[in-house]
Design an enzyme around this catalytic site. Structure first.
Site, PDB file in Angstrom:
ATOM      1  N   SER A 293     -41.576  69.093 -50.516  1.00  0.00           N
ATOM      2  CA  SER A 293     -41.031  68.062 -51.397  1.00  0.00           C
ATOM      3  C   SER A 293     -42.091  67.021 -51.727  1.00  0.00           C
ATOM      4  O   SER A 293     -42.612  66.334 -50.841  1.00  0.00           O
ATOM      5  CB  SER A 293     -39.838  67.379 -50.734  1.00  0.00           C
TER       6      SER A 293
ATOM      7  N   MET B 122     -31.426  63.972 -59.542  1.00  0.00           N
ATOM      8  CA  MET B 122     -30.442  63.064 -58.937  1.00  0.00           C
ATOM      9  C   MET B 122     -30.232  61.924 -59.925  1.00  0.00           C
ATOM     10  O   MET B 122     -30.615  60.774 -59.683  1.00  0.00           O
ATOM     11  CB  MET B 122     -30.945  62.560 -57.586  1.00  0.00           C
TER      12      MET B 122
ATOM     13  N   HIS C 236     -41.160  71.258 -54.787  1.00  0.00           N
ATOM     14  CA  HIS C 236     -39.870  70.638 -55.053  1.00  0.00           C
ATOM     15  C   HIS C 236     -40.086  69.201 -55.516  1.00  0.00           C
ATOM     16  O   HIS C 236     -40.799  68.431 -54.874  1.00  0.00           O
ATOM     17  CB  HIS C 236     -39.020  70.660 -53.780  1.00  0.00           C
TER      18      HIS C 236
ATOM     19  N   MET D 236     -35.094  60.716 -59.398  1.00  0.00           N
ATOM     20  CA  MET D 236     -34.005  59.780 -59.101  1.00  0.00           C
ATOM     21  C   MET D 236     -34.000  58.648 -60.120  1.00  0.00           C
ATOM     22  O   MET D 236     -35.051  58.175 -60.538  1.00  0.00           O
ATOM     23  CB  MET D 236     -34.190  59.194 -57.697  1.00  0.00           C
TER      24      MET D 236
ATOM     25  N   MET E 199     -27.392  69.686 -49.985  1.00  0.00           N
ATOM     26  CA  MET E 199     -28.049  68.528 -49.391  1.00  0.00           C
ATOM     27  C   MET E 199     -27.620  68.414 -47.932  1.00  0.00           C
ATOM     28  O   MET E 199     -26.421  68.360 -47.637  1.00  0.00           O
ATOM     29  CB  MET E 199     -27.678  67.248 -50.150  1.00  0.00           C
TER      30      MET E 199
ATOM     31  N   ASP F  59     -38.101  65.662 -56.684  1.00  0.00           N
ATOM     32  CA  ASP F  59     -36.858  64.898 -56.724  1.00  0.00           C
ATOM     33  C   ASP F  59     -36.958  63.806 -57.779  1.00  0.00           C
ATOM     34  O   ASP F  59     -37.769  62.891 -57.656  1.00  0.00           O
ATOM     35  CB  ASP F  59     -36.581  64.258 -55.360  1.00  0.00           C
TER      36      ASP F  59
ATOM     37  N   GLY G 296     -40.102  67.833 -46.603  1.00  0.00           N
ATOM     38  CA  GLY G 296     -40.982  66.764 -47.050  1.00  0.00           C
ATOM     39  C   GLY G 296     -41.830  66.202 -45.943  1.00  0.00           C
ATOM     40  O   GLY G 296     -43.009  66.546 -45.793  1.00  0.00           O
TER      41      GLY G 296
ATOM     42  N   ASP H  15     -32.023  70.957 -48.440  1.00  0.00           N
ATOM     43  CA  ASP H  15     -32.966  69.847 -48.531  1.00  0.00           C
ATOM     44  C   ASP H  15     -32.456  68.703 -47.677  1.00  0.00           C
ATOM     45  O   ASP H  15     -31.342  68.229 -47.870  1.00  0.00           O
ATOM     46  CB  ASP H  15     -33.095  69.410 -49.996  1.00  0.00           C
ATOM     47  N   GLY H  16     -33.292  68.269 -46.702  1.00  0.00           N
ATOM     48  CA  GLY H  16     -32.951  67.115 -45.890  1.00  0.00           C
ATOM     49  C   GLY H  16     -33.055  67.383 -44.401  1.00  0.00           C
ATOM     50  O   GLY H  16     -32.337  68.223 -43.868  1.00  0.00           O
ATOM     51  N   GLY H  17     -33.968  66.703 -43.742  1.00  0.00           N
ATOM     52  CA  GLY H  17     -34.092  66.836 -42.291  1.00  0.00           C
ATOM     53  C   GLY H  17     -34.554  68.198 -41.829  1.00  0.00           C
ATOM     54  O   GLY H  17     -34.274  68.600 -40.692  1.00  0.00           O
TER      55      GLY H  17
ATOM     56  N   HIS I 239     -35.187  68.821 -58.901  1.00  0.00           N
ATOM     57  CA  HIS I 239     -33.863  68.391 -58.438  1.00  0.00           C
ATOM     58  C   HIS I 239     -33.529  67.072 -59.124  1.00  0.00           C
ATOM     59  O   HIS I 239     -34.146  66.044 -58.846  1.00  0.00           O
ATOM     60  CB  HIS I 239     -33.890  68.234 -56.909  1.00  0.00           C
TER      61      HIS I 239
END
Length: 216
Positions: free
Chosen positions: A8, A68, A33, A37, A137, A35, A197, A175-177, A66
């Site tokens: 990411s 958002m 990837h 936003m 997510m 993001d 990321g 995606d996330g953690g 992605h």
């Protein structure tokens, strides 16, 4: 087949973005990837088309974008013009999701729908046949470095069952953690694509980290 890994860009060093993009190009990463936003759909602002144009010129990996943002339909043409491979739109942001998916596919991009942590996979029953990928997510969208939400493992399993039941080839992305521990559990649950990321960009050897994630 090894898992697809998409580092990411949100966790990269934007003061030395060219250096980090060169690392991604050298690495075994499959995609990059990005993001996007807007500070409205999520409580943060990331980067827009000037940065994306620069990234598209320098990065040799396919771009997995992605969105958002509210009203993603307004920008589909712009992303297609920049050669984006796949465009992820949020279920929660699209009033007419099927129309949005149709417009993305018509412009030659892969179609993907993203679900927030509190959105059940059951909402995809009437769209799953028309999309190439689902992005789940596994943290609340908007910021990097958040703690992995545990119920995501079961959610992946329910989505994998839906895809298998229909005989589809739809990819599952998360995606996330994502680190080595959560990544292993997610792959075991049925995930095809890991977005990571901080685990990649904060490591001492990002290229080795990407290689290890691919071998999970």
């Amino acid at each position: 087949m090894s898992v697809i890994v998409a580092p990411s860009l949100l966790s990269a060093n934007f003061g030395h973005l060219d250096r980090d993009l060169e690392m991604i190009n050298r690495s075994s990463a499959d995609w990059l990837h990005l993001d996007i936003m807007d500070g409205v759909f999520v409580p943060n602002i990331s980067f827009g088309f000037p940065v994306l144009k620069y990234v598209a010129e320098l990065c040799t990996k396919p771009l997995d974008v992605h969105l958002m943002i509210v009203s993603p339909d307004k920008f589909i043409d712009r992303f297609a013009e920049m050669g984006v491979m796949s465009l992820n739109v949020h279920y929660e942001a699209c009033t007419h999701l099927h129309r949005t998916i149709y417009e993305i596919r018509k412009r030659g991009m892969k179609t993907a729908v993203t679900l927030n942590p509190a959105t059940p996979v059951s909402v995809l029953e009437d769209i799953i046949d028309d999309i190439d990928m689902v992005l789940l997510m596994t943290v609340n969208p908007g910021f990097g470095g958040q703690k992995f939400i545990e119920h995501s493992i079961g959610k992946v399993g329910r989505l994998r069952e839906m895809i298998s039941r229909r005989g589809l080839n739809t990819l599952i992305e998360v995606d996330g953690g994502v680190d080595f521990e959560t990544g292993r559990r997610l792959v075991d649950a049925g995930v095809d694509v890991l977005v990571s990321g901080n685990t990649v960009f904060a490591s001492e050897n990002p290229e080795e980290t990407i290689r290890r994630l691919k071998s999970l």
